[in-house]
Each structure stands twice: as C-alpha cells, then as structure tokens.
Design a protein around this motif. Structure first.
Motif, PDB file in Angstrom:
ATOM      1  N   ARG A  66       0.818  -1.219   0.000  1.00 15.48           N
ATOM      2  CA  ARG A  66       0.000   0.000   0.000  1.00 15.48           C
ATOM      3  C   ARG A  66       0.849   1.265   0.000  1.00 15.48           C
ATOM      4  NH1 ARG A  66      -3.735   0.360   4.467  1.00 15.48           N
ATOM      5  NH2 ARG A  66      -4.540   2.073   3.233  1.00 15.48           N
ATOM      6  N   ILE A  67       2.137   1.103  -0.204  1.00 14.97           N
ATOM      7  CA  ILE A  67       3.010   2.276  -0.264  1.00 14.97           C
ATOM      8  C   ILE A  67       2.909   2.865  -1.671  1.00 14.97           C
ATOM      9  CG2 ILE A  67       5.373   3.128  -0.122  1.00 14.97           C
ATOM     10  CD1 ILE A  67       5.868   1.030   2.061  1.00 14.97           C
ATOM     11  N   VAL A  68       2.056   3.863  -1.768  1.00 18.31           N
ATOM     12  CA  VAL A  68       1.840   4.601  -3.007  1.00 18.31           C
ATOM     13  C   VAL A  68       1.795   6.081  -2.639  1.00 18.31           C
ATOM     14  CG1 VAL A  68       0.619   2.721  -4.210  1.00 18.31           C
ATOM     15  CG2 VAL A  68      -0.677   4.371  -2.827  1.00 18.31           C
ATOM     16  N   GLU A  69       1.981   6.942  -3.618  1.00 19.55           N
ATOM     17  CA  GLU A  69       2.035   8.381  -3.352  1.00 19.55           C
ATOM     18  C   GLU A  69       0.810   8.872  -2.589  1.00 19.55           C
ATOM     19  OE1 GLU A  69       3.832  11.547  -2.629  1.00 19.55           O
ATOM     20  OE2 GLU A  69       4.896  10.208  -3.990  1.00 19.55           O
ATOM     21  N   ARG A  70      -0.361   8.387  -2.937  1.00 26.73           N
ATOM     22  CA  ARG A  70      -1.602   8.808  -2.263  1.00 26.73           C
ATOM     23  C   ARG A  70      -1.514   8.595  -0.750  1.00 26.73           C
ATOM     24  NH1 ARG A  70      -4.572   5.028  -4.246  1.00 26.73           N
ATOM     25  NH2 ARG A  70      -4.967   3.806  -2.400  1.00 26.73           N
ATOM     26  N   ASN A  71      -0.926   7.473  -0.329  1.00 27.22           N
ATOM     27  CA  ASN A  71      -0.832   7.169   1.098  1.00 27.22           C
ATOM     28  C   ASN A  71       0.322   7.887   1.789  1.00 27.22           C
ATOM     29  OD1 ASN A  71      -3.105   5.553   1.018  1.00 27.22           O
ATOM     30  ND2 ASN A  71      -1.937   3.717   0.543  1.00 27.22           N
ATOM     31  N   LEU A  72       1.150   8.560   1.023  1.00 30.18           N
ATOM     32  CA  LEU A  72       2.268   9.329   1.598  1.00 30.18           C
ATOM     33  C   LEU A  72       2.018  10.826   1.539  1.00 30.18           C
ATOM     34  CD1 LEU A  72       5.222   7.384  -0.071  1.00 30.18           C
ATOM     35  CD2 LEU A  72       4.264   7.042   2.221  1.00 30.18           C
ATOM     36  N   ALA A  73       0.870  11.220   1.006  1.00 30.65           N
ATOM     37  CA  ALA A  73       0.585  12.635   0.761  1.00 30.65           C
ATOM     38  C   ALA A  73       0.687  13.500   2.022  1.00 30.65           C
ATOM     39  CB  ALA A  73      -0.793  12.786   0.121  1.00 30.65           C
ATOM     40  N   GLY A  74       0.450  12.935   3.173  1.00 28.95           N
ATOM     41  CA  GLY A  74       0.512  13.701   4.418  1.00 28.95           C
ATOM     42  C   GLY A  74       1.918  13.947   4.938  1.00 28.95           C
ATOM     43  N   TYR A  75       2.909  13.392   4.283  1.00 27.70           N
ATOM     44  CA  TYR A  75       4.296  13.541   4.723  1.00 27.70           C
ATOM     45  C   TYR A  75       5.052  14.449   3.755  1.00 27.70           C
ATOM     46  CZ  TYR A  75       3.217   9.366   7.481  1.00 27.70           C
ATOM     47  OH  TYR A  75       2.642   8.468   8.347  1.00 27.70           O
ATOM     48  N   PRO A  76       5.800  15.414   4.287  1.00 30.90           N
ATOM     49  CA  PRO A  76       6.618  16.246   3.395  1.00 30.90           C
ATOM     50  C   PRO A  76       7.610  15.371   2.620  1.00 30.90           C
ATOM     51  CG  PRO A  76       6.569  17.164   5.625  1.00 30.90           C
ATOM     52  CD  PRO A  76       5.922  15.811   5.689  1.00 30.90           C
ATOM     53  N   PRO A  77       8.002  15.813   1.426  1.00 30.66           N
ATOM     54  CA  PRO A  77       8.896  14.998   0.581  1.00 30.66           C
ATOM     55  C   PRO A  77      10.225  14.633   1.243  1.00 30.66           C
ATOM     56  CG  PRO A  77       8.036  16.859  -0.650  1.00 30.66           C
ATOM     57  CD  PRO A  77       7.602  17.042   0.771  1.00 30.66           C
ATOM     58  N   GLU A  78      10.703  15.447   2.172  1.00 29.90           N
ATOM     59  CA  GLU A  78      11.999  15.177   2.802  1.00 29.90           C
ATOM     60  C   GLU A  78      11.901  14.249   4.012  1.00 29.90           C
ATOM     61  OE1 GLU A  78      10.230  18.833   4.691  1.00 29.90           O
ATOM     62  OE2 GLU A  78      10.475  18.160   2.625  1.00 29.90           O
ATOM     63  N   THR A  79      10.696  13.795   4.352  1.00 28.13           N
ATOM     64  CA  THR A  79      10.516  12.890   5.490  1.00 28.13           C
ATOM     65  C   THR A  79      11.342  11.626   5.286  1.00 28.13           C
ATOM     66  OG1 THR A  79       8.252  13.680   5.826  1.00 28.13           O
ATOM     67  CG2 THR A  79       8.822  11.536   6.796  1.00 28.13           C
ATOM     68  N   VAL A  80      12.107  11.280   6.297  1.00 28.46           N
ATOM     69  CA  VAL A  80      12.876  10.036   6.262  1.00 28.46           C
ATOM     70  C   VAL A  80      11.998   8.929   6.848  1.00 28.46           C
ATOM     71  CG1 VAL A  80      14.906   8.816   7.160  1.00 28.46           C
ATOM     72  CG2 VAL A  80      15.078  11.228   6.479  1.00 28.46           C
ATOM     73  N   PHE A  81      11.903   7.840   6.121  1.00 35.32           N
ATOM     74  CA  PHE A  81      11.160   6.682   6.587  1.00 35.32           C
ATOM     75  C   PHE A  81      12.131   5.585   6.984  1.00 35.32           C
ATOM     76  CE2 PHE A  81       8.179   8.861   3.818  1.00 35.32           C
ATOM     77  CZ  PHE A  81       7.027   8.851   4.579  1.00 35.32           C
ATOM     78  N   VAL A  82      11.828   4.905   8.093  1.00 35.01           N
ATOM     79  CA  VAL A  82      12.538   3.693   8.495  1.00 35.01           C
ATOM     80  C   VAL A  82      11.498   2.584   8.460  1.00 35.01           C
ATOM     81  CG1 VAL A  82      13.741   2.500  10.368  1.00 35.01           C
ATOM     82  CG2 VAL A  82      14.246   4.911   9.896  1.00 35.01           C
ATOM     83  N   VAL A  83      11.802   1.532   7.723  1.00 39.97           N
ATOM     84  CA  VAL A  83      10.837   0.448   7.525  1.00 39.97           C
ATOM     85  C   VAL A  83      11.320  -0.835   8.192  1.00 39.97           C
ATOM     86  CG1 VAL A  83       9.952   1.424   5.379  1.00 39.97           C
ATOM     87  CG2 VAL A  83      11.856  -0.171   5.281  1.00 39.97           C
ATOM     88  N   TYR A  84      10.351  -1.625   8.652  1.00 39.01           N
ATOM     89  CA  TYR A  84      10.693  -2.952   9.173  1.00 39.01           C
ATOM     90  C   TYR A  84       9.558  -3.913   8.898  1.00 39.01           C
ATOM     91  CZ  TYR A  84       7.637  -2.353  13.267  1.00 39.01           C
ATOM     92  OH  TYR A  84       6.554  -2.189  14.088  1.00 39.01           O
ATOM     93  N   CYS A  85       9.906  -5.202   8.921  1.00 34.78           N
ATOM     94  CA  CYS A  85       8.915  -6.272   8.773  1.00 34.78           C
ATOM     95  C   CYS A  85       9.161  -7.289   9.882  1.00 34.78           C
ATOM     96  CB  CYS A  85       8.961  -6.878   7.372  1.00 34.78           C
ATOM     97  SG  CYS A  85      10.543  -7.610   6.934  1.00 34.78           S
ATOM     98  N   ALA A  86       8.877  -8.551   9.609  1.00 36.96           N
ATOM     99  CA  ALA A  86       8.961  -9.579  10.644  1.00 36.96           C
ATOM    100  C   ALA A  86      10.386  -9.839  11.113  1.00 36.96           C
ATOM    101  CB  ALA A  86       8.324 -10.872  10.147  1.00 36.96           C
ATOM    102  N   GLY A  87      11.336  -9.866  10.197  1.00 42.15           N
ATOM    103  CA  GLY A  87      12.706 -10.152  10.588  1.00 42.15           C
ATOM    104  C   GLY A  87      13.551 -10.543   9.404  1.00 42.15           C
ATOM    105  N   PRO A  88      14.718 -11.132   9.676  1.00 40.87           N
ATOM    106  CA  PRO A  88      15.662 -11.436   8.611  1.00 40.87           C
ATOM    107  C   PRO A  88      15.142 -12.444   7.590  1.00 40.87           C
ATOM    108  CG  PRO A  88      16.583 -11.984  10.772  1.00 40.87           C
ATOM    109  CD  PRO A  88      15.218 -11.450  10.992  1.00 40.87           C
TER     110      PRO A  88
END
Length: 127
Positions: A66-88
């Motif tokens: 679901r990571i698409v521009e529409r779902n990121l619209a509330g964040y300024p373009p310079e926002t740094v994202f840190v992502v994680y999931c279940a593990g290695p």
C-alpha cells in the motif's frame, strides 16, 4: 577466514559507509524513539493483523503493498522513513524500501525487524 583476504581499508570503509546509509538497527531506533530524538517516521510494513498482534511502539502501519504516493501525501517529501517487517527471514522491508525510493522518498531499513527488536529485549505494543 583469510583464505580470501579482506578488502583494502579504503574499499572496506566505502562498503560499510554505504551499508549505514541504507540500514539502521533496532538499538538505534529504540534509542531515538525513547529519547525523543527520532527524526524519521517508523513504518511497520506488515499486515494490519500482524501489526495489531505486536509492533514497535511508535510505528505506523502501512503494508508494503500500500506504499503509493496517495498514502504518503501527508508527509513532506523530505521525510525520512525507516521500515521494518517480521525479521531477517522476511523481505517485506526491502519491498517497502524499494517502493519508497522509487517514489523519491528517503528511506532506511531497520535490520532485524520484529525478531531483532525482541532479541534486543525491547517490548512490542499491541493495538
């Protein structure tokens, strides 16, 4: 161990500097979140069900698909994202990082994911 010799120090420095530009670890994320110095948005990119069952406190759930521009619209373009999931054993964070980078967003992956978080002795929050 030295059957294949180590890289020359200048090449090793470039390699490890590059890794740190792409990745962070659970301890550094925990420290930033608990000291109020987080200069990033932490995204749990797993399913809403897994997020509800236990996630890193302070994380926002946005499944990698679901990571698409529409779902990121509330964040300024310079926002740094840190992502994680279940593990290695999971590549969801890699998929999320790729999507964010292709959208022109700065991103790092929290290596270890939920597994690493728990290995460090940090608690998860349930929704």
């Amino acid at each position: 161990m030295t059957t294949i010799p180590p890289a020359p120090p200048d090449q090793a420095a470039a390699h490890f500097a590059a890794l740190l530009a792409y990745e962070t670890d659970c301890w550094d994320v925990h420290h930033a979140l608990t000291t109020g110095t987080a200069d990033f948005v932490l995204l749990d990119v797993r399913s809403p069900e897994l997020y509800a069952a236990g996630h890193v406190p302070g994380a926002t759930n946005l499944p990698h698909g679901r990571i698409v521009e529409r779902n990121l619209a509330g964040y300024p373009p310079e926002t740094v994202f840190v992502v994680y999931c279940a593990g290695p054993h999971c590549n969801g964070a890699d998929k999320a990082a790729l999507r964010l980078a292709r959208l022109g967003r700065p991103v790092k992956k929290m290596i270890g994911g939920v597994t690493g978080w728990l290995d460090e002795g940090f608690a998860l929050k349930t929704a």
